[in-house]
Design an enzyme around this catalytic site. Structure first.
Site, short mmCIF file in Angstrom:
data_model
loop_
_atom_site.label_atom_id
_atom_site.label_comp_id
_atom_site.label_asym_id
_atom_site.label_seq_id
_atom_site.Cartn_x
_atom_site.Cartn_y
_atom_site.Cartn_z
CB SER A 131 -0.84 -0.11 1.30
OG SER A 131 -1.68 1.29 1.40
CE1 TYR A 155 -3.76 -2.66 5.73
CE2 TYR A 155 -3.15 -0.33 5.45
CZ TYR A 155 -3.58 -1.74 4.98
OH TYR A 155 -3.70 -1.87 3.42
CE LYS A 159 -1.38 -4.30 3.50
NZ LYS A 159 -1.68 -5.69 2.79
#
Ligand code: NAD
Ligand code: UD1
Length: 344
Positions: A131, A155, A159
């Site tokens: 992302s 989050y 990643k």
């Protein structure tokens, strides 16, 4: 040529399923439906005219994933499965470290095992859903892949860790072929209106929220901040049609299976649009008003985030095709035909 899609029943996975079918691959969905609905499978069958191969289960279950790999012998895997709500990740960090990081470890261990005993049809080939969140608060825009990475929530941290794990695994065994795709802001839906984004709760992201306001499910949109240093003071993002994003996965797999070299690329349009531009485009596409009010900035938001998308063009011969108007029109078609998503 089978491709295993972990999280294949989700928003991006389901659109990628269609794109892979169109390109002649045989996608297999692996999903535990923790954030999706089995009704998507029947929709995929209507779009493609073919039965969907499903493996229902948890990517954290390594022996089971290994058995799935042995059963289907996929030439590649796309790893979408994971949790993605930023706010929830701040409240429940361990859920994110467990499912996202743990899921990637589990999958790679299973892939390693089937490769080690010679029962895999090809070198381990993995496309990973990363992302633009890994760029944190970028020093400038457009963002190129060599910008420094950082994280501002669990989050995003998950990643970043997975990207590093992929690098370590490739370094340890260069036979691995890894495509890391850094998505910008996926929006829109398949033009059939049969599949689309179906948030389980109040949407966190802009486009699904705007769609719910337009359809009358919510009274107004809160625009988080009108004092950013942008053209109209509202936040600017690189919205990319999910059908373009899906095509990017096909291009990534073709490159990995062909040339065989690993890569990390941005998947964005290279253009930024403000919140108010999105509102206006959605009003035009839907013919409905989208009332809004200005609210304070949302914690953790950045003013501007958009891609330099030239590396994907160079390495994958891929570039986004759809305009913001098309993204809004397709999002509206899905939302108006399915006001309650897959729940009918
Ligand atoms: P999604 O929630 O719609 O899809 C994820 C799918 O994974 C769901 O079907 C869910 O049921 C499944 N899943 C979750 N944990 C699982 C597990 N342990 N075992 C098996 N299945 C599991 O999300 P999405 O929007 O399609 O995103 C796909 C991927 O892309 C995610 O990794 C996400 O972090 C990443 N991503 C998404 C966006 C975005 O804006 N949608 C942006 C950047 C990156
Ligand atoms: C969010 C996530 C990011 C993730 C990305 C893609 C946060 C802080 N960041 O980013 O980690 O990678 O989604 O899924 O959640 N907006 C409003 N009103 C709303 C919703 C959004 O004004 O109700 C604004 C935001 O302030 C922002 C823009 O719309 O300027 C886009 O927001 P959103 O869709 O949540 O995406 P990102 O902020 O880019």
């Amino acid at each position: 040529m089978k491709i295993l899609l972990t999280g294949g029943a989700g928003y991006i996975g389901s659109h990628t399923f269609v794109a892979l079918r169109d390109a002649g691959f045989e996608p297999v969905v692996l999903d535990n439906f923790s954030n999706s609905h089995p009704a998507v499978l029947e929709r995929l069958e209507r779009i493609t005219g073919l039965p969907v191969m499903l493996e229902r289960g948890d990517v954290l279950d390594t022996p089971w994933v290994e058995a799935v790999l042995r059963r289907h012998q996929p030439v590649g895997v796309v790893h979408f499965a994971g949790d993605k709500a930023v706010g929830e990740s701040v409240a429940q960090p361990l859920k994110y470290f467990h499912n996202n990081i743990g899921g990637a470890v589990s999958l790679m261990r299973a892939m390693t095992a089937v490769h080690a005993d010679g029962s895999a049809p090809a070198a381990p080939t993995l496309v990973f859903s990363s992302s633009a969140t890994v760029y944190g608060d970028p020093a400038s825009v457009p963002i190129t892949e060599d910008f420094p990475r950082s994280h501002t929530n669990p989050y995003g941290h998950s990643k970043l860790v997975i990207e590093d794990m992929l690098t370590a695994v490739r370094t340890a065994d260069p036979v691995w072929r890894v495509g890391t795709l850094r998505y910008f802001n996926p929006v829109g839906a398949h033009p059939s209106g049969l599949i689309g984004e179906d948030p389980a709760d109040i949407p966190n992201n802009l486009m699904p929220f705007v769609a719910q306001v337009a359809v009358g499910q919510r009274p107004y949109l809160n625009v988080y901040g009108n004092d950013y240093a942008t053209l109209d003071g509202t936040g600017v993002r690189d919205y990319i049609h999910v059908v373009d994003l899906a095509a990017g996965h096909v291009a990534a797999l073709q490159a990995l299976l062909g040339r065989g070299e690993s890569f990390t690329v941005n998947l964005g349009t290279g253009r930024g649009n403000s919140v108010l531009e999105v509102v206006k485009a959605f009003e035009t596409a839907s013919g409905r008003p989208v009332p809004y009010q200005f609210a304070p900035r949302r914690a953790g938001d950045v003013a501007q985030c958009y891609a330099n998308a030239t590396l994907a063009k160079k390495l994958l011969d891929w570039e986004a095709q759809h305009t913001l108007d098309q993204m809004c029109a397709d999002s509206w078609r899905w939302q108006s035909a399915n006001p309650n998503g897959y729940r009918g």
